[in-house]
Design a protein around this motif. Sequence first.
Motif, mmCIF file in Angstrom:
data_model
loop_
_atom_site.group_PDB
_atom_site.id
_atom_site.type_symbol
_atom_site.label_atom_id
_atom_site.label_comp_id
_atom_site.label_asym_id
_atom_site.label_seq_id
_atom_site.Cartn_x
_atom_site.Cartn_y
_atom_site.Cartn_z
ATOM 1 N N ALA A 57 0.922 -1.083 0.036
ATOM 2 C CA ALA A 57 -0.221 0.651 0.276
ATOM 3 C C ALA A 57 0.849 1.628 -0.050
ATOM 4 C CB ALA A 57 -0.859 0.236 1.280
ATOM 5 N N ILE A 58 2.153 1.440 0.611
ATOM 6 C CA ILE A 58 2.429 2.343 0.458
ATOM 7 C C ILE A 58 2.941 2.953 -1.202
ATOM 8 C CG2 ILE A 58 3.855 1.518 2.691
ATOM 9 C CD1 ILE A 58 6.281 0.741 1.353
ATOM 10 N N GLY A 59 3.182 2.394 -1.868
ATOM 11 C CA GLY A 59 3.241 3.099 -3.381
ATOM 12 C C GLY A 59 4.920 2.315 -3.980
ATOM 13 N N ALA A 60 4.771 3.731 -5.334
ATOM 14 C CA ALA A 60 6.367 3.544 -5.917
ATOM 15 C C ALA A 60 7.443 3.999 -4.833
ATOM 16 C CB ALA A 60 6.024 4.040 -6.771
ATOM 17 N N VAL A 61 8.122 3.240 -5.394
ATOM 18 C CA VAL A 61 9.961 4.408 -5.379
ATOM 19 C C VAL A 61 10.025 5.694 -5.527
ATOM 20 C CG1 VAL A 61 12.859 3.987 -4.872
ATOM 21 C CG2 VAL A 61 11.141 1.795 -4.306
ATOM 22 N N GLY A 62 10.841 6.238 -4.262
ATOM 23 C CA GLY A 62 10.686 7.561 -4.813
ATOM 24 C C GLY A 62 9.686 8.936 -3.937
ATOM 25 N N GLY A 63 8.330 7.863 -3.963
ATOM 26 C CA GLY A 63 7.569 8.439 -3.254
ATOM 27 C C GLY A 63 7.554 9.415 -1.997
ATOM 28 N N ASN A 64 6.329 9.615 -1.227
ATOM 29 C CA ASN A 64 6.249 10.580 -0.166
ATOM 30 C C ASN A 64 5.820 9.045 0.695
ATOM 31 O OD1 ASN A 64 8.245 12.754 0.585
ATOM 32 N ND2 ASN A 64 6.557 13.641 -1.071
#
Length: 203
Positions: free
Chosen positions: A37-44
């Motif tokens: 759920a935390i999203g893609a690498v590079g995101g906050n």
Amino acid sequence: MIARLSGILAETTADHAVLDVNGVGYLIQASSRTLAAIGAVGGNVMLFTEMQVREDAITLFGFGSASERDWFRLLTGVQGVGGRVALAILSVLDPNELTRAIAGGDKAMIARAQGVGPKLAQRIAMELKDKVGGLTLTPGKALNAAPASSAQSDALSALANLGFRPAEAAAAVGAAIDELGDGASLDALVRLALRKASKTAAR
């Protein structure tokens, strides 16, 4: 104690993430549910955290919601449940599902987690049954989990005041929410939860 971390997601694997916080990379163990759920690498990213300190290691665990962290603390308080086993359980059951499984004594549901056999599942269900009422039912979506509505909280209080045990109240209100939806009024929620709790008690 580190309670939460906010930073840039630098890396994810099957069992952990690395969070860059002002140039410092924190390796954080997490459930597969949270990692997905935390999203893609590079995101906050912001994660709630729990740190375990042992003689041979310091391990940081991360969670997408405060309720997931609360459950991690409860689970690791059971003999035989370490951090990795607790994460395995939280990978297959979200906090709401786990609350209902414990409240209903559903050992088979708990045993779905890797590393959890029938005996350990039974111990978890027995030891935590009377503690689930202290956990608030919340929407299960990791990282964006909002507090439970006041109607849900008031419904839990109403059933508790009528003499239902915390575990029974939590299970009944959770089932009522599933049927009526998150926007249900307090009156409708209490009426349906009361019927469900009374049926359970009558068995």
